[in-house]
Design a protein around this motif. Structure first.
Motif, PDB file in Angstrom:
ATOM      1  N   ALA A   1       0.847  -1.189   0.000  1.00 14.09           N
ATOM      2  CA  ALA A   1       0.000   0.000   0.000  1.00 14.09           C
ATOM      3  C   ALA A   1       0.884   1.240   0.000  1.00 14.09           C
ATOM      4  O   ALA A   1       2.086   1.164   0.245  1.00 14.09           O
ATOM      5  CB  ALA A   1      -0.903  -0.003   1.232  1.00 14.09           C
TER       6      ALA A   1
ATOM      7  N   ILE B   1      -0.705   7.676   2.505  1.00 11.80           N
ATOM      8  CA  ILE B   1      -1.228   8.945   1.983  1.00 11.80           C
ATOM      9  C   ILE B   1      -1.298  10.023   3.061  1.00 11.80           C
ATOM     10  O   ILE B   1      -1.415  11.205   2.745  1.00 11.80           O
ATOM     11  CB  ILE B   1      -2.602   8.771   1.303  1.00 11.80           C
TER      12      ILE B   1
ATOM     13  N   GLN C   1      -2.878   7.141   7.338  1.00 14.28           N
ATOM     14  CA  GLN C   1      -3.751   6.468   6.379  1.00 14.28           C
ATOM     15  C   GLN C   1      -2.928   5.887   5.235  1.00 14.28           C
ATOM     16  O   GLN C   1      -1.882   6.431   4.871  1.00 14.28           O
ATOM     17  CB  GLN C   1      -4.786   7.433   5.796  1.00 14.28           C
ATOM     18  N   ILE C   2      -3.448   4.797   4.697  1.00 10.27           N
ATOM     19  CA  ILE C   2      -2.830   4.170   3.530  1.00 10.27           C
ATOM     20  C   ILE C   2      -3.895   3.996   2.463  1.00 10.27           C
ATOM     21  O   ILE C   2      -5.094   4.061   2.751  1.00 10.27           O
ATOM     22  CB  ILE C   2      -2.215   2.795   3.881  1.00 10.27           C
ATOM     23  N   LYS C   3      -3.412   3.779   1.248  1.00  7.00           N
ATOM     24  CA  LYS C   3      -4.324   3.500   0.145  1.00  7.00           C
ATOM     25  C   LYS C   3      -3.906   2.174  -0.469  1.00  7.00           C
ATOM     26  O   LYS C   3      -2.762   1.999  -0.869  1.00  7.00           O
ATOM     27  CB  LYS C   3      -4.288   4.617  -0.901  1.00  7.00           C
TER      28      LYS C   3
ATOM     29  N   ASP D   1      -5.584  -0.843  -3.209  1.00  6.95           N
ATOM     30  CA  ASP D   1      -6.671  -1.231  -4.116  1.00  6.95           C
ATOM     31  C   ASP D   1      -7.776  -0.172  -4.172  1.00  6.95           C
ATOM     32  O   ASP D   1      -8.947  -0.480  -4.086  1.00  6.95           O
ATOM     33  CB  ASP D   1      -7.274  -2.576  -3.702  1.00  6.95           C
ATOM     34  N   SER D   2      -7.407   1.062  -4.280  1.00  9.37           N
ATOM     35  CA  SER D   2      -8.323   2.215  -4.359  1.00  9.37           C
ATOM     36  C   SER D   2      -9.169   2.404  -3.097  1.00  9.37           C
ATOM     37  O   SER D   2     -10.157   3.122  -3.110  1.00  9.37           O
ATOM     38  CB  SER D   2      -9.223   2.130  -5.600  1.00  9.37           C
ATOM     39  N   GLU D   3      -8.797   1.778  -1.999  1.00  7.32           N
ATOM     40  CA  GLU D   3      -9.482   1.967  -0.721  1.00  7.32           C
ATOM     41  C   GLU D   3      -8.536   2.673   0.247  1.00  7.32           C
ATOM     42  O   GLU D   3      -7.343   2.430   0.253  1.00  7.32           O
ATOM     43  CB  GLU D   3      -9.890   0.627  -0.112  1.00  7.32           C
ATOM     44  N   VAL D   4      -9.095   3.521   1.069  1.00 11.48           N
ATOM     45  CA  VAL D   4      -8.318   4.237   2.080  1.00 11.48           C
ATOM     46  C   VAL D   4      -8.578   3.586   3.436  1.00 11.48           C
ATOM     47  O   VAL D   4      -9.728   3.367   3.821  1.00 11.48           O
ATOM     48  CB  VAL D   4      -8.698   5.738   2.111  1.00 11.48           C
ATOM     49  N   TRP D   5      -7.475   3.280   4.128  1.00 12.17           N
ATOM     50  CA  TRP D   5      -7.543   2.633   5.436  1.00 12.17           C
ATOM     51  C   TRP D   5      -6.776   3.450   6.457  1.00 12.17           C
ATOM     52  O   TRP D   5      -5.739   4.019   6.160  1.00 12.17           O
ATOM     53  CB  TRP D   5      -6.886   1.253   5.375  1.00 12.17           C
TER      54      TRP D   5
ATOM     55  N   LYS E   1       4.603  10.119   4.545  1.00  9.48           N
ATOM     56  CA  LYS E   1       3.723  10.074   3.378  1.00  9.48           C
ATOM     57  C   LYS E   1       4.527   9.651   2.139  1.00  9.48           C
ATOM     58  O   LYS E   1       5.714   9.928   2.042  1.00  9.48           O
ATOM     59  CB  LYS E   1       3.113  11.467   3.166  1.00  9.48           C
TER      60      LYS E   1
END
Length: 141
Positions: free
Chosen positions: A88, A91, A102-104, A106-110, A122
Motif C-alpha cells: 500500500a 497517503i 492512512q494508507i491507500k 486497491d483504491s481503498e483508504v484505510w 507520506k
C-alpha cells in the motif's frame, strides 16, 4: 413392502430439506433401491442389506464430488482480511503514538498504524501485516 420403502424414502427426502449436510438424500436413494429390490424379493433382510449397502456406497462415492461443488475445506479471504499481505501507499503520515495515519490499497483508504511503532512518512510504500480492529498494521518495505 414397497410402500414402506417409499414412505421411508419420502421421510429421508423431506428430512434433507431441513438439513444442510447433503447426507439424508443418499439414504433416500438407498430406500428407493430397496423399494426396487422389494419388487424382486420379499425377504426383508435382503432389502435392508441392499438399503444399507447402497446408501453407504452412494454416500462415500459422491462425497468428493459434493465437496468439490460445495467448496468445503477452502476458505476465501473476504473484506478486510483480503488486503493482508498486499502493498500500500501511505497517503497521510503514520504516527502510531498519536493514532494518525492512512494508507491507500486497491483504491481503498484505510487507517493505519506502524507495526514497530515508528513513524512512517507520506508516499512511502508499506506492506500490510495484519488487521487490528479497524486499522491496518503495516511495515516499511
Amino acid at each position: 413392502m414397497w410402500q414402506i420403502w417409499l414412505i421411508i424414502a419420502g421421510i429421508f427426502f423431506v428430512g434433507e430439506i431441513f438439513t444442510v449436510g447433503f447426507l439424508l438424500f443418499w439414504f433416500g436413494i438407498g430406500a428407493l433401491i430397496a423399494l426396487i429390490t422389494s419388487l424382486i424379493t420379499s425377504n426383508v433382510i435382503i432389502q435392508t442389506v441392499v438399503f444399507l449397502i447402497s446408501s453407504v456406497i452412494l454416500l462415500f462415492a459422491t462425497k468428493p464430488l459434493v465437496n468439490k461443488f460445495l467448496n468445503t475445506g477452502k476458505s476465501l479471504k473476504t473484506n478486510a482480511f483480503s488486503i493482508v499481505g498486499k502493498n500500500a501507499l501511505v497517503i497521510k503520515d503514520i504516527d502510531s503514538m498519536k493514532g494518525k495515519g492512512q494508507i491507500k490499497v486497491d483504491s481503498e483508504v484505510w487507517s493505519a498504524e506502524s507495526e514497530d511503532g515508528e513513524p512512517i512518512e507520506k508516499d512511502t510504500e508499506v506492506n500490510i501485516v495484519r488487521i487490528d480492529g479497524v486499522k491496518a498494521v503495516v511495515r516499511k518495505i
